[in-house]
Design a protein around this motif. Structure first.
Motif, PDB file in Angstrom:
ATOM      1  N   ALA A  91     100.288 -44.635 -36.469  1.00 31.85           N
ATOM      2  CA  ALA A  91      99.698 -43.906 -35.340  1.00 31.85           C
ATOM      3  C   ALA A  91     100.742 -43.610 -34.268  1.00 31.85           C
ATOM      4  O   ALA A  91     100.817 -42.488 -33.747  1.00 31.85           O
ATOM      5  CB  ALA A  91      98.552 -44.721 -34.748  1.00 31.85           C
ATOM      6  N   ALA A  92     101.565 -44.607 -33.938  1.00 35.14           N
ATOM      7  CA  ALA A  92     102.555 -44.425 -32.871  1.00 35.14           C
ATOM      8  C   ALA A  92     103.551 -43.334 -33.214  1.00 35.14           C
ATOM      9  O   ALA A  92     104.062 -42.645 -32.319  1.00 35.14           O
ATOM     10  CB  ALA A  92     103.274 -45.743 -32.609  1.00 35.14           C
ATOM     11  N   ALA A  93     103.835 -43.132 -34.500  1.00 34.21           N
ATOM     12  CA  ALA A  93     104.793 -42.104 -34.910  1.00 34.21           C
ATOM     13  C   ALA A  93     104.313 -40.702 -34.537  1.00 34.21           C
ATOM     14  O   ALA A  93     105.112 -39.760 -34.485  1.00 34.21           O
ATOM     15  CB  ALA A  93     105.043 -42.195 -36.409  1.00 34.21           C
ATOM     16  N   PHE A  94     103.020 -40.537 -34.257  1.00 30.49           N
ATOM     17  CA  PHE A  94     102.469 -39.231 -33.899  1.00 30.49           C
ATOM     18  C   PHE A  94     102.247 -39.075 -32.393  1.00 30.49           C
ATOM     19  O   PHE A  94     101.668 -38.086 -31.949  1.00 30.49           O
ATOM     20  CB  PHE A  94     101.162 -38.980 -34.660  1.00 30.49           C
TER      21      PHE A  94
ATOM     22  N   VAL B 279      96.624 -29.873 -34.351  1.00 30.97           N
ATOM     23  CA  VAL B 279      95.836 -29.576 -35.556  1.00 30.97           C
ATOM     24  C   VAL B 279      96.738 -28.878 -36.574  1.00 30.97           C
ATOM     25  O   VAL B 279      96.888 -27.658 -36.571  1.00 30.97           O
ATOM     26  CB  VAL B 279      94.609 -28.710 -35.225  1.00 30.97           C
ATOM     27  N   ASP B 280      97.382 -29.677 -37.413  1.00 35.81           N
ATOM     28  CA  ASP B 280      98.122 -29.157 -38.563  1.00 35.81           C
ATOM     29  C   ASP B 280      97.995 -30.175 -39.691  1.00 35.81           C
ATOM     30  O   ASP B 280      97.449 -31.268 -39.507  1.00 35.81           O
ATOM     31  CB  ASP B 280      99.584 -28.865 -38.213  1.00 35.81           C
ATOM     32  N   VAL B 281      98.487 -29.803 -40.877  1.00 37.21           N
ATOM     33  CA  VAL B 281      98.286 -30.652 -42.052  1.00 37.21           C
ATOM     34  C   VAL B 281      98.896 -32.033 -41.855  1.00 37.21           C
ATOM     35  O   VAL B 281      98.278 -33.052 -42.169  1.00 37.21           O
ATOM     36  CB  VAL B 281      98.887 -29.969 -43.308  1.00 37.21           C
TER      37      VAL B 281
ATOM     38  N   HIS C   7      99.442 -33.819 -39.153  1.00 31.41           N
ATOM     39  CA  HIS C   7      98.676 -34.680 -38.261  1.00 31.41           C
ATOM     40  C   HIS C   7      97.310 -35.025 -38.854  1.00 31.41           C
ATOM     41  O   HIS C   7      96.814 -36.140 -38.692  1.00 31.41           O
ATOM     42  CB  HIS C   7      98.507 -34.013 -36.897  1.00 31.41           C
ATOM     43  N   MET C   8      96.699 -34.074 -39.553  1.00 34.20           N
ATOM     44  CA  MET C   8      95.373 -34.325 -40.117  1.00 34.20           C
ATOM     45  C   MET C   8      95.427 -35.347 -41.251  1.00 34.20           C
ATOM     46  O   MET C   8      94.490 -36.113 -41.453  1.00 34.20           O
ATOM     47  CB  MET C   8      94.754 -33.018 -40.597  1.00 34.20           C
ATOM     48  N   ILE C   9      96.544 -35.388 -41.994  1.00 36.88           N
ATOM     49  CA  ILE C   9      96.717 -36.436 -43.008  1.00 36.88           C
ATOM     50  C   ILE C   9      96.736 -37.796 -42.333  1.00 36.88           C
ATOM     51  O   ILE C   9      96.139 -38.775 -42.807  1.00 36.88           O
ATOM     52  CB  ILE C   9      98.021 -36.202 -43.806  1.00 36.88           C
ATOM     53  N   ALA C  10      97.432 -37.871 -41.183  1.00 30.95           N
ATOM     54  CA  ALA C  10      97.474 -39.130 -40.431  1.00 30.95           C
ATOM     55  C   ALA C  10      96.093 -39.526 -39.940  1.00 30.95           C
ATOM     56  O   ALA C  10      95.764 -40.716 -39.887  1.00 30.95           O
ATOM     57  CB  ALA C  10      98.441 -39.011 -39.257  1.00 30.95           C
ATOM     58  N   TRP C  11      95.253 -38.536 -39.580  1.00 24.72           N
ATOM     59  CA  TRP C  11      93.897 -38.846 -39.124  1.00 24.72           C
ATOM     60  C   TRP C  11      93.116 -39.585 -40.204  1.00 24.72           C
ATOM     61  O   TRP C  11      92.386 -40.542 -39.913  1.00 24.72           O
ATOM     62  CB  TRP C  11      93.152 -37.568 -38.747  1.00 24.72           C
ATOM     63  N   SER C  12      93.248 -39.129 -41.460  1.00 20.80           N
ATOM     64  CA  SER C  12      92.514 -39.789 -42.542  1.00 20.80           C
ATOM     65  C   SER C  12      92.988 -41.226 -42.712  1.00 20.80           C
ATOM     66  O   SER C  12      92.187 -42.128 -42.971  1.00 20.80           O
ATOM     67  CB  SER C  12      92.684 -39.007 -43.853  1.00 20.80           C
TER      68      SER C  12
ATOM     69  N   ALA D 243      85.756 -35.671 -45.070  1.00 19.33           N
ATOM     70  CA  ALA D 243      86.946 -35.000 -44.535  1.00 19.33           C
ATOM     71  C   ALA D 243      88.201 -35.813 -44.839  1.00 19.33           C
ATOM     72  O   ALA D 243      89.243 -35.262 -45.236  1.00 19.33           O
ATOM     73  CB  ALA D 243      86.796 -34.794 -43.029  1.00 19.33           C
ATOM     74  N   ALA D 244      88.116 -37.134 -44.671  1.00 15.13           N
ATOM     75  CA  ALA D 244      89.271 -37.999 -44.939  1.00 15.13           C
ATOM     76  C   ALA D 244      89.643 -37.983 -46.424  1.00 15.13           C
ATOM     77  O   ALA D 244      90.829 -38.041 -46.779  1.00 15.13           O
ATOM     78  CB  ALA D 244      88.964 -39.428 -44.489  1.00 15.13           C
ATOM     79  N   LEU D 245      88.654 -37.885 -47.294  1.00 18.21           N
ATOM     80  CA  LEU D 245      88.907 -37.817 -48.735  1.00 18.21           C
ATOM     81  C   LEU D 245      89.759 -36.603 -49.086  1.00 18.21           C
ATOM     82  O   LEU D 245      90.725 -36.689 -49.857  1.00 18.21           O
ATOM     83  CB  LEU D 245      87.576 -37.726 -49.480  1.00 18.21           C
ATOM     84  N   ILE D 246      89.409 -35.458 -48.512  1.00 18.89           N
ATOM     85  CA  ILE D 246      90.147 -34.219 -48.803  1.00 18.89           C
ATOM     86  C   ILE D 246      91.582 -34.312 -48.274  1.00 18.89           C
ATOM     87  O   ILE D 246      92.547 -33.977 -48.954  1.00 18.89           O
ATOM     88  CB  ILE D 246      89.415 -33.014 -48.191  1.00 18.89           C
ATOM     89  N   LEU D 247      91.720 -34.795 -47.052  1.00 13.70           N
ATOM     90  CA  LEU D 247      93.043 -34.860 -46.418  1.00 13.70           C
ATOM     91  C   LEU D 247      93.975 -35.841 -47.124  1.00 13.70           C
ATOM     92  O   LEU D 247      95.192 -35.638 -47.176  1.00 13.70           O
ATOM     93  CB  LEU D 247      92.893 -35.264 -44.951  1.00 13.70           C
ATOM     94  N   ALA D 248      93.412 -36.918 -47.683  1.00 13.04           N
ATOM     95  CA  ALA D 248      94.248 -37.936 -48.325  1.00 13.04           C
ATOM     96  C   ALA D 248      94.943 -37.423 -49.577  1.00 13.04           C
ATOM     97  O   ALA D 248      95.940 -38.005 -50.019  1.00 13.04           O
ATOM     98  CB  ALA D 248      93.399 -39.156 -48.668  1.00 13.04           C
ATOM     99  N   ALA D 249      94.443 -36.324 -50.155  1.00 12.32           N
ATOM    100  CA  ALA D 249      95.048 -35.789 -51.377  1.00 12.32           C
ATOM    101  C   ALA D 249      96.336 -35.020 -51.094  1.00 12.32           C
ATOM    102  O   ALA D 249      97.113 -34.752 -52.013  1.00 12.32           O
ATOM    103  CB  ALA D 249      94.053 -34.878 -52.095  1.00 12.32           C
ATOM    104  N   PHE D 250      96.577 -34.638 -49.825  1.00 13.87           N
ATOM    105  CA  PHE D 250      97.797 -33.914 -49.477  1.00 13.87           C
ATOM    106  C   PHE D 250      98.990 -34.877 -49.467  1.00 13.87           C
ATOM    107  O   PHE D 250      98.879 -35.985 -48.943  1.00 13.87           O
ATOM    108  CB  PHE D 250      97.667 -33.265 -48.096  1.00 13.87           C
ATOM    109  N   PRO D 251     100.150 -34.454 -50.000  1.00 12.02           N
ATOM    110  CA  PRO D 251     101.342 -35.318 -49.930  1.00 12.02           C
ATOM    111  C   PRO D 251     101.916 -35.333 -48.522  1.00 12.02           C
ATOM    112  O   PRO D 251     101.666 -34.420 -47.724  1.00 12.02           O
ATOM    113  CB  PRO D 251     102.315 -34.648 -50.905  1.00 12.02           C
ATOM    114  N   ALA D 252     102.677 -36.362 -48.201  1.00 13.03           N
ATOM    115  CA  ALA D 252     103.326 -36.459 -46.893  1.00 13.03           C
ATOM    116  C   ALA D 252     104.283 -35.286 -46.709  1.00 13.03           C
ATOM    117  O   ALA D 252     104.967 -34.883 -47.652  1.00 13.03           O
ATOM    118  CB  ALA D 252     104.071 -37.775 -46.768  1.00 13.03           C
ATOM    119  N   PRO D 253     104.358 -34.706 -45.503  1.00 17.01           N
ATOM    120  CA  PRO D 253     105.221 -33.535 -45.274  1.00 17.01           C
ATOM    121  C   PRO D 253     106.694 -33.798 -45.580  1.00 17.01           C
ATOM    122  O   PRO D 253     107.410 -32.880 -45.979  1.00 17.01           O
ATOM    123  CB  PRO D 253     105.013 -33.238 -43.782  1.00 17.01           C
ATOM    124  N   ASP D 254     107.162 -35.038 -45.398  1.00 16.47           N
ATOM    125  CA  ASP D 254     108.575 -35.328 -45.650  1.00 16.47           C
ATOM    126  C   ASP D 254     108.831 -35.821 -47.070  1.00 16.47           C
ATOM    127  O   ASP D 254     109.937 -36.265 -47.382  1.00 16.47           O
ATOM    128  CB  ASP D 254     109.098 -36.353 -44.637  1.00 16.47           C
TER     129      ASP D 254
END
Length: 467
Positions: free
Chosen positions: A34-37, A196-198, A200-205, A419-430
């Motif tokens: 969380a702190a990283a964001f 609101v971008d991918v 940050h939204m991955i971090a929300w999940s 919503a968290a289920l969908i977002l968790a399928a995205f890979p980390a941006p880095d």
């Protein structure tokens, strides 16, 4: 080999249960994530509390008062939707903890490095060190849980201290660093507005997932003294500690260091080290690292303890071979299920590391854990709605407003979970190899669910033959 008693003994009271909820509900790695964001993550914590944690706790309290027997969400979803859905909910939750163990122990290894001071820091990018640490820790907590909760609960209680203790230390040190040197992060009104971008939204999940844990003790209801009364008493006590650790802990890390410098594997100890150096108190880094290491061992032990009760309960229902319903002849624990949980966790530790670095393995394991856990969480919210018309043997515990309040709360939790289920399928941006990460996340999740269906079908056949 089955023992004389069909179930483990009841040993957990309100204090033990509250500490158990703390050790399974607080995961210090999410404070770093969380702190990283930046400051906006504090707003997301409040949103996750409102939209997931509170509805989830209300669902747990209501369902555990309806069906207090051992098995937790496996029993609740079975009652609501039948044996197959109940089995798959239990199976999915059980398998969600297979990637959980190596992921939390990888985080633990990243913090344990600081026990050795600067001489161990070269291990931060060593896959061999991280994997060896995770495998040895899994072997240790598996042994502790076979001995049973009579002794294992003390590791859980010490682990709870190892969760809120480091958070409290970093909070105090962050406040002192801010008082003497000013804040390392600018807390402007704009900084609190979520982006609101991918990414940050991955971090929300992940942050919503961080607030799970209220479901854990219900798997062991048979080992709780008077679970209908004890669970509702312990949850509010633990909830106050859990939410405080996350929100204030994130704020303290940002006081000590800028968000862009926070490492998700070592963020809390990293912030403590930065603040300690500013204050001339570097001696505190080693005890802080020891506490964090102990806290995460306790958390991993707590989850292994509760999830091993799923194959135990399913074995009692004869959907798994009878050996899973066996208890140890000396300690009265479901030792076969515990050994299975520890052994499969070790396999996932090795699979998650394959073809990637330390951080890549950690990200894949986290995403798999979120997906496999949130599937049964969605079914828990649906079970609350489905069971509203079902009579109960005893009065059901729920908020004023009765059925309407329960349904509205469950709908809010369900929407957040999906919503968290969908977002968790995205890979980390880095993540450098995004395609491989997606294949690992979705492919291994599909394997887990497909194997669950196969086990259920084979279990049904065996049960019919036995009958």
């Amino acid at each position: 080999m089955a023992g004389a008693a069909p179930h483990p003994p009841k040993v957990m009271g309100v204090a033990d249960l509250a500490m158990f909820y703390v050790v399974t509900g607080v995961s210090l790695r999410w404070i770093a994530t969380a702190a990283a964001f930046g400051p906006s993550s504090i707003v997301i914590w409040v949103g996750a509390l409102t939209c997931f944690y509170l509805p989830f706790v209300l669902a747990i309290v209501e369902l555990s008062s309806r069906y207090p027997q051992e098995g937790g969400l496996y029993v609740w979803t079975r009652q609501a939707f039948g044996p197959y859905v109940g089995f798959m909910a239990g199976w999915s939750y059980f398998t969600s903890n297979l990637p959980y163990f190596p992921s939390v122990l990888y985080f633990d290894a990243g913090n344990a490095i600081y026990i050795g001071g600067t001489s161990w820091l070269h291990l931060r990018e060593s896959p061999t060190f991280f994997m060896t640490f995770a495998l040895l820790a899994l072997a240790f907590i598996t042994m502790i849980n076979i001995v049973g909760l009579r002794f294992g609960r003390w590791l859980h209680n010490l682990g709870a201290v190892g969760m809120w203790g480091p958070a409290l230390i970093v909070i105090i040190m962050g406040a002192l660093a801010w008082w003497n040197f000013g804040s390392a992060t600018k807390f402007t009104p704009d900084a609190f507005v979520p982006v609101v971008d991918v990414q940050h939204m991955i971090a929300w999940s992940a942050m919503a997932f961080a607030l799970s844990g209220a479901e854990t003790a219900s798997f062991m209801s048979g080992e709780i003294k008077d679970p209908r009364r004890t669970i509702p008493r312990a949850l509010p006590i633990a909830g106050l500690v859990i939410v405080s650790c996350y929100i204030i802990g994130t704020f303290a890390v940002l006081l000590a260091m800028p968000a862009g410098e926070v490492n998700t594997l070592q963020g809390l100890i990293q912030a403590g080290a930065v603040a300690a150096q500013k204050l001339g108190a570097t001696w505190i880094i080693i005890p802080l690292a020891l506490l964090i290491t102990l806290g995460n061992l306790g958390a991993a032990s707590g989850f292994l303890s509760c999830t091993a009760r799923i194959p135990f309960a399913v074995g009692i229902d004869r959907l798994l071979p009878p050996v899973f319903a066996a208890v140890h002849p000396r300690w009265g624990t479901p030792y076969v299920a515990i050994l299975l949980q520890g052994g499969l966790g070790a396999v996932f530790c090795i699979l998650g590391q394959a073809g990637t670095g330390v951080k890549g393995a950690y990200d894949v394991l986290v995403s798999m854990g979120i997906i496999a856990a949130f599937l049964p969480f969605a079914l828990v919210f649906l079970a609350v709605i489905r069971l509203q018309g079902e009579p109960a043997d005893t009065p059901v515990t729920r908020l004023p407003g009765g059925r309407v309040t329960s349904i509205l709360s469950a709908l809010v939790g369900l929407a957040t979970t999906l919503a968290a289920l969908i977002l968790a399928a995205f890979p980390a941006p880095d993540e450098p190899n995004k395609l491989l990460a997606v294949i690992k996340i979705l492919g291994l999740t599909a394997v887990l669910l497909g194997s669950g269906t196969l086990v259920y079908v084979l279990g049904q056949r065996a049960a019919r033959r036995s009958a």
